[in-house]
Design a protein around this motif. Structure first.
Motif, PDB file in Angstrom:
ATOM      1  N   LEU A  31      -3.120   1.802   4.552  1.00 46.35           N
ATOM      2  CA  LEU A  31      -1.738   2.232   4.353  1.00 46.35           C
ATOM      3  C   LEU A  31      -1.555   2.703   2.915  1.00 46.35           C
ATOM      4  CD1 LEU A  31       0.062  -0.773   6.138  1.00 46.35           C
ATOM      5  CD2 LEU A  31      -0.669   1.412   7.142  1.00 46.35           C
ATOM      6  N   LEU A  32      -1.105   3.949   2.737  1.00 46.20           N
ATOM      7  CA  LEU A  32      -0.966   4.561   1.412  1.00 46.20           C
ATOM      8  C   LEU A  32       0.512   4.748   1.079  1.00 46.20           C
ATOM      9  CD1 LEU A  32      -3.721   7.323   1.728  1.00 46.20           C
ATOM     10  CD2 LEU A  32      -3.965   4.963   0.891  1.00 46.20           C
ATOM     11  N   HIS A  33       0.903   4.311  -0.100  1.00 45.66           N
ATOM     12  CA  HIS A  33       2.304   4.327  -0.511  1.00 45.66           C
ATOM     13  C   HIS A  33       2.729   5.692  -1.031  1.00 45.66           C
ATOM     14  CE1 HIS A  33       1.472   4.507  -4.859  1.00 45.66           C
ATOM     15  NE2 HIS A  33       0.401   3.775  -4.575  1.00 45.66           N
ATOM     16  N   GLY A  34       4.033   5.810  -1.252  1.00 42.55           N
ATOM     17  CA  GLY A  34       4.592   7.038  -1.800  1.00 42.55           C
ATOM     18  C   GLY A  34       5.181   6.835  -3.185  1.00 42.55           C
ATOM     19  N   PHE A  35       6.008   7.790  -3.604  1.00 41.11           N
ATOM     20  CA  PHE A  35       6.661   7.829  -4.917  1.00 41.11           C
ATOM     21  C   PHE A  35       8.106   7.384  -4.762  1.00 41.11           C
ATOM     22  CE2 PHE A  35       9.753  10.358  -7.264  1.00 41.11           C
ATOM     23  CZ  PHE A  35       9.364  10.236  -8.584  1.00 41.11           C
ATOM     24  N   PRO A  36       8.635   6.645  -5.726  1.00 47.74           N
ATOM     25  CA  PRO A  36       7.999   6.048  -6.897  1.00 47.74           C
ATOM     26  C   PRO A  36       7.695   4.575  -6.621  1.00 47.74           C
ATOM     27  CG  PRO A  36      10.378   6.059  -7.197  1.00 47.74           C
ATOM     28  CD  PRO A  36      10.103   6.520  -5.782  1.00 47.74           C
ATOM     29  N   GLN A  37       6.739   4.334  -5.753  1.00 53.48           N
ATOM     30  CA  GLN A  37       6.483   2.996  -5.242  1.00 53.48           C
ATOM     31  C   GLN A  37       5.037   2.569  -5.495  1.00 53.48           C
ATOM     32  OE1 GLN A  37       7.999   4.649  -1.489  1.00 53.48           O
ATOM     33  NE2 GLN A  37       9.111   2.734  -1.241  1.00 53.48           N
ATOM     34  N   THR A  38       4.691   1.436  -4.942  1.00 51.63           N
ATOM     35  CA  THR A  38       3.327   0.921  -4.953  1.00 51.63           C
ATOM     36  C   THR A  38       3.006   0.443  -3.546  1.00 51.63           C
ATOM     37  OG1 THR A  38       3.927  -1.393  -5.404  1.00 51.63           O
ATOM     38  CG2 THR A  38       3.730   0.085  -7.318  1.00 51.63           C
ATOM     39  N   HIS A  39       1.864  -0.219  -3.396  1.00 49.54           N
ATOM     40  CA  HIS A  39       1.477  -0.745  -2.085  1.00 49.54           C
ATOM     41  C   HIS A  39       2.531  -1.681  -1.493  1.00 49.54           C
ATOM     42  CE1 HIS A  39       0.594  -4.276  -4.512  1.00 49.54           C
ATOM     43  NE2 HIS A  39       0.548  -4.967  -3.385  1.00 49.54           N
ATOM     44  N   LEU A  40       3.424  -2.220  -2.338  1.00 50.86           N
ATOM     45  CA  LEU A  40       4.439  -3.163  -1.853  1.00 50.86           C
ATOM     46  C   LEU A  40       5.369  -2.551  -0.815  1.00 50.86           C
ATOM     47  CD1 LEU A  40       5.548  -5.049  -5.094  1.00 50.86           C
ATOM     48  CD2 LEU A  40       4.427  -6.040  -3.084  1.00 50.86           C
ATOM     49  N   MET A  41       5.482  -1.232  -0.783  1.00 48.47           N
ATOM     50  CA  MET A  41       6.383  -0.622   0.192  1.00 48.47           C
ATOM     51  C   MET A  41       5.973  -0.938   1.627  1.00 48.47           C
ATOM     52  SD  MET A  41       5.354   3.339   0.826  1.00 48.47           S
ATOM     53  CE  MET A  41       5.798   3.082   2.534  1.00 48.47           C
ATOM     54  N   TRP A  42       4.704  -1.332   1.825  1.00 47.69           N
ATOM     55  CA  TRP A  42       4.193  -1.635   3.163  1.00 47.69           C
ATOM     56  C   TRP A  42       4.305  -3.118   3.511  1.00 47.69           C
ATOM     57  CZ3 TRP A  42       3.528   2.205   6.340  1.00 47.69           C
ATOM     58  CH2 TRP A  42       3.147   3.466   5.870  1.00 47.69           C
ATOM     59  N   ARG A  43       4.988  -3.928   2.688  1.00 50.97           N
ATOM     60  CA  ARG A  43       4.917  -5.380   2.842  1.00 50.97           C
ATOM     61  C   ARG A  43       5.328  -5.858   4.232  1.00 50.97           C
ATOM     62  NH1 ARG A  43       8.913  -3.569  -0.106  1.00 50.97           N
ATOM     63  NH2 ARG A  43      11.066  -4.262   0.241  1.00 50.97           N
ATOM     64  N   HIS A  44       6.341  -5.255   4.830  1.00 53.53           N
ATOM     65  CA  HIS A  44       6.780  -5.681   6.160  1.00 53.53           C
ATOM     66  C   HIS A  44       5.826  -5.176   7.238  1.00 53.53           C
ATOM     67  CE1 HIS A  44      10.372  -6.901   4.102  1.00 53.53           C
ATOM     68  NE2 HIS A  44      10.765  -5.649   3.874  1.00 53.53           N
ATOM     69  N   VAL A  45       5.495  -3.905   7.169  1.00 57.30           N
ATOM     70  CA  VAL A  45       4.627  -3.285   8.173  1.00 57.30           C
ATOM     71  C   VAL A  45       3.243  -3.911   8.138  1.00 57.30           C
ATOM     72  CG1 VAL A  45       3.523  -1.123   8.869  1.00 57.30           C
ATOM     73  CG2 VAL A  45       5.923  -1.134   8.141  1.00 57.30           C
ATOM     74  N   ALA A  46       2.724  -4.153   6.942  1.00 56.83           N
ATOM     75  CA  ALA A  46       1.379  -4.710   6.807  1.00 56.83           C
ATOM     76  C   ALA A  46       1.273  -6.067   7.478  1.00 56.83           C
ATOM     77  CB  ALA A  46       1.010  -4.817   5.328  1.00 56.83           C
ATOM     78  N   VAL A  47       2.239  -6.927   7.232  1.00 60.75           N
ATOM     79  CA  VAL A  47       2.225  -8.253   7.859  1.00 60.75           C
ATOM     80  C   VAL A  47       2.337  -8.114   9.376  1.00 60.75           C
ATOM     81  CG1 VAL A  47       3.524 -10.407   8.089  1.00 60.75           C
ATOM     82  CG2 VAL A  47       3.105  -9.434   5.813  1.00 60.75           C
ATOM     83  N   GLY A  48       3.147  -7.175   9.832  1.00 62.83           N
ATOM     84  CA  GLY A  48       3.310  -6.980  11.268  1.00 62.83           C
ATOM     85  C   GLY A  48       2.058  -6.489  11.966  1.00 62.83           C
ATOM     86  N   LEU A  49       1.245  -5.693  11.263  1.00 66.46           N
ATOM     87  CA  LEU A  49       0.020  -5.149  11.866  1.00 66.46           C
ATOM     88  C   LEU A  49      -1.164  -6.089  11.735  1.00 66.46           C
ATOM     89  CD1 LEU A  49       0.099  -1.417  10.649  1.00 66.46           C
ATOM     90  CD2 LEU A  49       0.716  -2.290  12.913  1.00 66.46           C
ATOM     91  N   ALA A  50      -1.069  -7.068  10.846  1.00 63.86           N
ATOM     92  CA  ALA A  50      -2.228  -7.898  10.513  1.00 63.86           C
ATOM     93  C   ALA A  50      -2.642  -8.836  11.636  1.00 63.86           C
ATOM     94  CB  ALA A  50      -1.946  -8.700   9.244  1.00 63.86           C
ATOM     95  N   ASP A  51      -1.823  -8.964  12.684  1.00 62.99           N
ATOM     96  CA  ASP A  51      -2.221  -9.833  13.797  1.00 62.99           C
ATOM     97  C   ASP A  51      -3.355  -9.231  14.608  1.00 62.99           C
ATOM     98  OD1 ASP A  51      -0.655  -7.781  14.813  1.00 62.99           O
ATOM     99  OD2 ASP A  51       0.285  -9.023  16.355  1.00 62.99           O
ATOM    100  N   ARG A  52      -3.509  -7.890  14.553  1.00 58.57           N
ATOM    101  CA  ARG A  52      -4.546  -7.221  15.345  1.00 58.57           C
ATOM    102  C   ARG A  52      -5.446  -6.307  14.521  1.00 58.57           C
ATOM    103  NH1 ARG A  52      -1.410  -5.317  20.914  1.00 58.57           N
ATOM    104  NH2 ARG A  52      -0.568  -7.388  21.458  1.00 58.57           N
ATOM    105  N   HIS A  53      -5.148  -6.151  13.265  1.00 58.75           N
ATOM    106  CA  HIS A  53      -5.894  -5.187  12.458  1.00 58.75           C
ATOM    107  C   HIS A  53      -6.197  -5.759  11.079  1.00 58.75           C
ATOM    108  CE1 HIS A  53      -5.116  -1.982  15.366  1.00 58.75           C
ATOM    109  NE2 HIS A  53      -3.900  -2.473  15.461  1.00 58.75           N
ATOM    110  N   THR A  54      -7.287  -5.288  10.495  1.00 57.37           N
ATOM    111  CA  THR A  54      -7.533  -5.488   9.075  1.00 57.37           C
ATOM    112  C   THR A  54      -6.715  -4.436   8.340  1.00 57.37           C
ATOM    113  OG1 THR A  54      -9.771  -6.316   9.455  1.00 57.37           O
ATOM    114  CG2 THR A  54      -9.259  -5.495   7.247  1.00 57.37           C
ATOM    115  N   VAL A  55      -5.745  -4.876   7.574  1.00 56.99           N
ATOM    116  CA  VAL A  55      -4.799  -3.963   6.930  1.00 56.99           C
ATOM    117  C   VAL A  55      -5.138  -3.881   5.440  1.00 56.99           C
ATOM    118  CG1 VAL A  55      -2.378  -3.418   6.528  1.00 56.99           C
ATOM    119  CG2 VAL A  55      -3.065  -4.616   8.634  1.00 56.99           C
ATOM    120  N   ILE A  56      -5.314  -2.656   4.956  1.00 62.34           N
ATOM    121  CA  ILE A  56      -5.771  -2.391   3.595  1.00 62.34           C
ATOM    122  C   ILE A  56      -4.690  -1.580   2.890  1.00 62.34           C
ATOM    123  CG2 ILE A  56      -7.564  -1.280   2.200  1.00 62.34           C
ATOM    124  CD1 ILE A  56      -9.393  -1.593   4.757  1.00 62.34           C
ATOM    125  N   CYS A  57      -4.112  -2.142   1.831  1.00 62.13           N
ATOM    126  CA  CYS A  57      -2.991  -1.504   1.133  1.00 62.13           C
ATOM    127  C   CYS A  57      -3.334  -1.323  -0.342  1.00 62.13           C
ATOM    128  CB  CYS A  57      -1.728  -2.354   1.262  1.00 62.13           C
ATOM    129  SG  CYS A  57      -1.187  -2.678   2.946  1.00 62.13           S
TER     130      CYS A  57
END
Length: 292
Positions: free
Chosen positions: A34-60
């Motif tokens: 998961l790649l973030h946008g401007f003007p953000q960091t990897h933290l923008m994926w914090r909700h989605v990443a946790v939601g996907l981590a039950d079935r996937h290795t999530v790399i932010c």
């Protein structure tokens, strides 16, 4: 203390000569980057990443030039080409043991994701892009007074010196303008996360400008060369966008379909920061993409 993604481990991974990316990794299963946008960091994926981590290795990761990742100098205009940044992503995935992976990007991260899909089709299995157009098309649709919405694109496209000086003079006002303007739901950016974005951006003005400057130069050249040779994204692609086409007078789905024959294009009713404003909608779209 800088916020983190709950349950994720953090590391720095070398991806190129003298460049390491700051990355959060969590979950298990097939890999999704998961790649973030401007003007953000990897933290923008914090909700989605946790939601996907039950079935996937999530790399932010934080993209090069952003967040806690390295910020190399850009003497020849190639250090922040999306081709260079896409190579970082492929190297990162390989360093973590993944030759093939799904890839989703928002805003600037989506441009990196598209370039990775074009340059490394054997590595990217699925691709999602959130609220952006491919670089070449983005410049083509901006014209007249409607182009004022993208004033920052033109500012940061200028030769080195002036943009960096102006933005460094009032970085919180500059970057905060976009956080405030583009978020339809301000509560989606809590105070600690907003502060983390401003701090990270304040410390990265030259590299952020270099990223945008590349999109007005070398990235356009790469996109045009691919369009001329008929290159397309071979993998299934999902695009989630606000209805910018209606506002600016273009057919967003048609522009995307020229690059992505296997396309699902969805117009969403939320602000630009959709992974934070509508994480359930984004997570659902990514899960659906990964089943294709």
């Amino acid at each position: 203390m800088t916020p983190t993604i709950p349950g994720f481990s953090y590391d720095r991974v070398p991806v190129a000569d003298g460049v390491a990316l700051h990355v959060a990794v969590g979950g298990s299963g097939s890999p999704v980057v998961l790649l973030h946008g401007f003007p953000q960091t990897h933290l923008m994926w914090r909700h989605v990443a946790v939601g996907l981590a039950d079935r996937h290795t999530v790399i932010c990761p934080d993209l090069r030039g952003y967040g806690a990742s390295d910020k190399p100098a850009d003497p020849d205009g190639t250090a922040y080409a999306k081709r260079t940044m896409a190579a970082d992503v492929v190297a990162l995935a390989r360093a973590l043991g993944h030759e093939r992976f799904a890839l989703a990007g928002h805003d600037r991260g989506a441009l990196v994701a598209v370039r990775a899909g074009l340059d490394h089709p054997d590595a990217v299995t699925h691709l999602a892009a959130l609220d952006v157009l491919p670089t070449l098309d983005m410049w083509d649709v901006l014209h007249g007074t409607t182009a004022a919405v993208g004033f920052h694109l033109y500012l940061m496209a200028q030769p080195p010196g002036l943009p960096e000086t102006l933005i460094s003079g009032a970085p919180d006002a500059f970057f905060g303008h976009f956080l405030d303007l583009w978020a339809r739901d301000p509560q989606a950016l809590p105070a600690d996360v907003r502060a983390a974005y401003l701090t990270a951006s304040r410390e990265a003005v030259p590299s952020i400008v270099a990223d945008y400057r590349a999109s007005a130069g070398i990235d356009v050249a790469h996109d045009r060369a691919d369009r001329d040779r008929g290159a397309t994204l071979r993998m299934p692609v999902t695009v989630l966008q606000q209805d910018w086409g209606a506002a600016l007078g273009y057919d967003a789905a048609a522009l995307w379909r020229a690059w992505a024959p296997d396309l699902r294009h969805v117009t969403v009713d939320c602000g630009h920061f959709m992974a934070e404003e509508a994480p359930g909608r984004v997570s659902g779209a990514l899960r659906e993409l990964l089943r294709r």
